[in-house]
Design a protein around this motif. Structure first.
Motif, PDB file in Angstrom:
ATOM      1  N   VAL A   1     -11.606  17.433  -4.955  1.00 51.65           N
ATOM      2  CA  VAL A   1     -12.315  18.512  -4.252  1.00 51.65           C
ATOM      3  C   VAL A   1     -13.823  18.263  -4.287  1.00 51.65           C
ATOM      4  O   VAL A   1     -14.514  18.439  -3.276  1.00 51.65           O
ATOM      5  CB  VAL A   1     -11.973  19.871  -4.891  1.00 51.65           C
ATOM      6  N   ALA A   2     -14.355  17.859  -5.435  1.00 49.94           N
ATOM      7  CA  ALA A   2     -15.793  17.610  -5.559  1.00 49.94           C
ATOM      8  C   ALA A   2     -16.238  16.510  -4.603  1.00 49.94           C
ATOM      9  O   ALA A   2     -17.316  16.585  -3.994  1.00 49.94           O
ATOM     10  CB  ALA A   2     -16.143  17.247  -6.997  1.00 49.94           C
ATOM     11  N   ARG A   3     -15.413  15.466  -4.460  1.00 49.06           N
ATOM     12  CA  ARG A   3     -15.773  14.374  -3.553  1.00 49.06           C
ATOM     13  C   ARG A   3     -15.771  14.840  -2.097  1.00 49.06           C
ATOM     14  O   ARG A   3     -16.659  14.499  -1.316  1.00 49.06           O
ATOM     15  CB  ARG A   3     -14.791  13.215  -3.731  1.00 49.06           C
ATOM     16  N   ILE A   4     -14.773  15.640  -1.730  1.00 47.70           N
ATOM     17  CA  ILE A   4     -14.723  16.161  -0.356  1.00 47.70           C
ATOM     18  C   ILE A   4     -15.939  17.041  -0.090  1.00 47.70           C
ATOM     19  O   ILE A   4     -16.570  16.960   0.974  1.00 47.70           O
ATOM     20  CB  ILE A   4     -13.423  16.941  -0.121  1.00 47.70           C
ATOM     21  N   GLU A   5     -16.274  17.905  -1.047  1.00 44.00           N
ATOM     22  CA  GLU A   5     -17.434  18.781  -0.880  1.00 44.00           C
ATOM     23  C   GLU A   5     -18.710  17.972  -0.704  1.00 44.00           C
ATOM     24  O   GLU A   5     -19.568  18.313   0.123  1.00 44.00           O
ATOM     25  CB  GLU A   5     -17.543  19.716  -2.083  1.00 44.00           C
ATOM     26  N   GLN A   6     -18.843  16.894  -1.467  1.00 44.48           N
ATOM     27  CA  GLN A   6     -20.053  16.066  -1.365  1.00 44.48           C
ATOM     28  C   GLN A   6     -20.115  15.360  -0.026  1.00 44.48           C
ATOM     29  O   GLN A   6     -21.161  15.332   0.627  1.00 44.48           O
ATOM     30  CB  GLN A   6     -20.074  15.049  -2.503  1.00 44.48           C
ATOM     31  N   GLU A   7     -18.990  14.795   0.403  1.00 53.11           N
ATOM     32  CA  GLU A   7     -18.975  14.051   1.660  1.00 53.11           C
ATOM     33  C   GLU A   7     -19.181  14.959   2.872  1.00 53.11           C
ATOM     34  O   GLU A   7     -19.744  14.539   3.875  1.00 53.11           O
ATOM     35  CB  GLU A   7     -17.660  13.293   1.787  1.00 53.11           C
ATOM     36  N   CYS A   8     -18.711  16.210   2.769  1.00 49.51           N
ATOM     37  CA  CYS A   8     -18.827  17.143   3.903  1.00 49.51           C
ATOM     38  C   CYS A   8     -20.058  18.042   3.783  1.00 49.51           C
ATOM     39  O   CYS A   8     -20.308  18.853   4.684  1.00 49.51           O
ATOM     40  CB  CYS A   8     -17.570  17.999   4.007  1.00 49.51           C
ATOM     41  N   GLY A   9     -20.791  17.933   2.679  1.00 54.89           N
ATOM     42  CA  GLY A   9     -22.021  18.707   2.527  1.00 54.89           C
ATOM     43  C   GLY A   9     -21.805  20.197   2.393  1.00 54.89           C
ATOM     44  O   GLY A   9     -22.568  20.995   2.950  1.00 54.89           O
ATOM     45  N   VAL A  10     -20.759  20.604   1.661  1.00 55.75           N
ATOM     46  CA  VAL A  10     -20.495  22.027   1.444  1.00 55.75           C
ATOM     47  C   VAL A  10     -20.440  22.293  -0.057  1.00 55.75           C
ATOM     48  O   VAL A  10     -20.211  21.381  -0.862  1.00 55.75           O
ATOM     49  CB  VAL A  10     -19.167  22.480   2.093  1.00 55.75           C
ATOM     50  N   VAL A  11     -20.675  23.538  -0.448  1.00 55.81           N
ATOM     51  CA  VAL A  11     -20.642  23.892  -1.866  1.00 55.81           C
ATOM     52  C   VAL A  11     -19.255  24.315  -2.308  1.00 55.81           C
ATOM     53  O   VAL A  11     -18.935  24.283  -3.496  1.00 55.81           O
ATOM     54  CB  VAL A  11     -21.651  25.016  -2.179  1.00 55.81           C
TER      55      VAL A  11
ATOM     56  N   GLY B   1      -9.734  27.265   7.449  1.00 57.83           N
ATOM     57  CA  GLY B   1      -8.550  26.820   6.749  1.00 57.83           C
ATOM     58  C   GLY B   1      -8.206  25.355   6.901  1.00 57.83           C
ATOM     59  O   GLY B   1      -7.206  24.890   6.331  1.00 57.83           O
ATOM     60  N   LYS B   2      -9.033  24.596   7.663  1.00 54.33           N
ATOM     61  CA  LYS B   2      -8.741  23.176   7.853  1.00 54.33           C
ATOM     62  C   LYS B   2      -8.906  22.379   6.568  1.00 54.33           C
ATOM     63  O   LYS B   2      -8.427  21.253   6.470  1.00 54.33           O
ATOM     64  CB  LYS B   2      -9.640  22.602   8.951  1.00 54.33           C
ATOM     65  N   TRP B   3      -9.594  22.972   5.584  1.00 53.41           N
ATOM     66  CA  TRP B   3      -9.781  22.263   4.314  1.00 53.41           C
ATOM     67  C   TRP B   3      -8.442  21.948   3.646  1.00 53.41           C
ATOM     68  O   TRP B   3      -8.324  20.954   2.925  1.00 53.41           O
ATOM     69  CB  TRP B   3     -10.651  23.084   3.368  1.00 53.41           C
ATOM     70  N   LYS B   4      -7.436  22.781   3.912  1.00 59.79           N
ATOM     71  CA  LYS B   4      -6.135  22.550   3.291  1.00 59.79           C
ATOM     72  C   LYS B   4      -5.524  21.238   3.778  1.00 59.79           C
ATOM     73  O   LYS B   4      -4.987  20.454   2.981  1.00 59.79           O
ATOM     74  CB  LYS B   4      -5.195  23.717   3.587  1.00 59.79           C
ATOM     75  N   GLY B   5      -5.624  21.001   5.085  1.00 64.01           N
ATOM     76  CA  GLY B   5      -5.096  19.751   5.621  1.00 64.01           C
ATOM     77  C   GLY B   5      -5.869  18.542   5.135  1.00 64.01           C
ATOM     78  O   GLY B   5      -5.284  17.495   4.840  1.00 64.01           O
ATOM     79  N   VAL B   6      -7.204  18.684   5.054  1.00 60.96           N
ATOM     80  CA  VAL B   6      -8.038  17.579   4.580  1.00 60.96           C
ATOM     81  C   VAL B   6      -7.713  17.263   3.121  1.00 60.96           C
ATOM     82  O   VAL B   6      -7.560  16.093   2.744  1.00 60.96           O
ATOM     83  CB  VAL B   6      -9.528  17.937   4.736  1.00 60.96           C
TER      84      VAL B   6
ATOM     85  N   LEU C   1      -3.276  17.231 -17.467  1.00 53.11           N
ATOM     86  CA  LEU C   1      -3.412  18.382 -16.582  1.00 53.11           C
ATOM     87  C   LEU C   1      -3.799  17.921 -15.177  1.00 53.11           C
ATOM     88  O   LEU C   1      -4.757  17.154 -15.008  1.00 53.11           O
ATOM     89  CB  LEU C   1      -4.464  19.349 -17.120  1.00 53.11           C
ATOM     90  N   LEU C   2      -3.074  18.392 -14.182  1.00 50.23           N
ATOM     91  CA  LEU C   2      -3.351  18.011 -12.803  1.00 50.23           C
ATOM     92  C   LEU C   2      -4.683  18.561 -12.324  1.00 50.23           C
ATOM     93  O   LEU C   2      -5.308  18.006 -11.423  1.00 50.23           O
ATOM     94  CB  LEU C   2      -2.215  18.505 -11.895  1.00 50.23           C
ATOM     95  N   SER C   3      -5.138  19.660 -12.927  1.00 45.73           N
ATOM     96  CA  SER C   3      -6.370  20.311 -12.469  1.00 45.73           C
ATOM     97  C   SER C   3      -7.573  19.381 -12.529  1.00 45.73           C
ATOM     98  O   SER C   3      -8.485  19.481 -11.706  1.00 45.73           O
ATOM     99  CB  SER C   3      -6.639  21.565 -13.309  1.00 45.73           C
TER     100      SER C   3
END
Length: 437
Positions: free
Chosen positions: A361-371, A385-390, A352-354
């Motif tokens: 996603v969890a790694r990006i959230e941790q590195e950017c300090g967002v929940v 909406g910049k999260w889509k590009g990141v 499963l790709l999920s």
């Protein structure tokens, strides 16, 4: 309803016979018949999650406060204190349906608990029935009053059931004429927000909704309970990512792979040239073949991607079926060894790709300090909406390990949509297959 009270002590299905139901079972079945089969017929364990644990804790705090008046509310529950009634002995908190239960569906008794029944307006003929809901985003996931008022919607099945239970327990609620069916939402991510969504309906309305929608559903559940294999039960691919993701996605995918052999476009491309020459269909055949093998409720394909999944359709008509062109070594290397099936399943083992998307996603959230990258604060590089590009750039730079992946429920998940778009160019010819109907 508190998650701790969703499953009755005895089994709902025994020896293929439906013994009892709950509103949670009805909702699960309405969302996906096969998920209900895995849970209640095969009795497969459901994984725990952080979101579920947060919901259980919040429900326990609300129950204690409403029963005793002792303020033990944590930050999530406390945000909605102003929307709660004042604690008191007249409130019915975690109210059980009773033994025996007055509520039946096609002769099957309903069991369960209701978070809160407030009879303080019963003198005016009004009874409020409340279910506490924890959600990561109220704006995204809260139901509407119209949805709560109809058993044709999965949220309404629950609330209509609670309302009809109260109507049938007439001796306990004399003079009942109208019901206020309430979802009280508590947001678990981002800002501490709460919202009360209320549908006001008549006693006759919940009775009619129950008989029109739930009784036929219970009859169908009896039939599904007698199934001997998941292959005999209809899945709902669009529900795979709802409510935190179905816990049975892996089993469901394996069920599709192990059942009747499926012929996909990828299979056709992987045939030998000799085989292709003798068995390849005429130009009109690819669309017919794909429609015959993909799940009937798989989302429609994007017309802009049609050339990716059915390149033969553009070939000029001729009496002789075209041969498949062999892929070069450069093409194979450029494909990163990825095969991606979007809202359909291959006839070979797949991951499963999920799971991969969740880790990125969890790694990006941790590195950017967002929940939650989708609701990042305004000063975050992920905002607006910049999260889509990141997310897309991260996936293209670090794609999943080579292999075959299935992306299910893409239409209901922005995260999965971004991931699929980012990975499509990394899949070689014939290795990106999108479900159509």
């Amino acid at each position: 309803m508190s998650p701790a009270h969703e499953a009755p002590e005895s089994h709902a299905v025994e020896d293929g016979v439906l013994r009892h139901l709950s509103v949670s079972q009805l909702r699960k079945f309405a969302l996906c018949e096969r998920a209900w089969f895995f849970s209640k017929v095969l009795r497969l364990p459901e994984r725990t999650s952080k979101a579920r644990d947060v919901g259980t804790i919040t429900h326990a705090q609300l129950e204690h406060y409403l029963r005793t008046g002792e303020d033990v509310l944590g930050p999530i529950a406390a945000a909605g204190k102003n929307l709660l009634p004042a604690p008191g002995p007249d409130l019915l908190v975690e109210e059980h349906f009773g033994e025996p239960s007055p509520l039946f569906a096609d002769g099957v008794p309903l069991t369960g608990f209701i978070d809160l029944v407030n009879p303080r307006q019963l003198a005016e003929g009004v009874l409020r029935v409340t279910d506490h809901k924890t959600t990561s985003s109220i704006t995204r996931y809260a139901a509407t009053p119209e949805q709560l008022a109809t058993a044709a919607h999965d949220a309404g099945i629950q609330m209509v059931g609670y309302g009809y239970w109260a109507v049938l327990a007439a001796k306990r609620f004399p003079g009942l004429k109208r019901l206020e069916l309430e979802h009280l939402y508590f947001q678990t991510r981002g800002a501490r927000e709460t919202r009360s969504v209320v549908a006001t309906v008549s006693a006759e309305h919940v009775r009619d909704e129950w008989h029109a929608h739930v009784e036929p559903m219970a009859r169908l559940m009896r039939d599904v309970a007698r199934a001997t294999s998941p292959n005999q039960v209809k899945p709902n691919w669009s529900a795979c990512q709802k409510y935190g993701g179905c816990p049975f996605q892996a089993q469901c995918l394996n069920t599709q792979s192990q059942g009747k052999p499926l012929m996909t476009i990828a299979n056709r491309f992987m045939k030998s040239p000799e085989s292709a020459a003798s068995t390849a269909p005429t130009p009109a055949a690819p669309e017919q073949e794909l429609a015959a093998v993909l799940p009937p409720d798989a989302p429609k394909s994007d017309p802009a991607l049609a050339s990716v999944t059915a390149p033969e359709a553009t070939a000029p008509a001729s009496d002789e079926a075209p041969r498949r062109k062999r892929r070069t070594k450069a093409e194979m290397e450029a494909a990163h060894g990825l095969s991606l099936f979007v809202d359909c399943v291959p006839n070979c083992p797949a991951e499963l790709l999920s799971g991969y998307v969740g880790r990125v996603v969890a790694r990006i959230e941790q590195e950017c300090g967002v929940v939650d990258i989708r609701v990042a604060p305004n000063d975050s590089p992920l905002a607006y909406g910049k999260w889509k590009g990141v997310l897309a750039a991260t996936i293209r730079a670090e794609p999943p390990e080579p292999g075959t992946y299935a992306a299910l429920g893409v239409a209901g998940s922005e995260l999965m949509q971004v991931a699929v778009e980012a990975l499509e160019p990394l899949c070689g010819p014939g290795h990106f297959v999108r479900g159509v109907r």
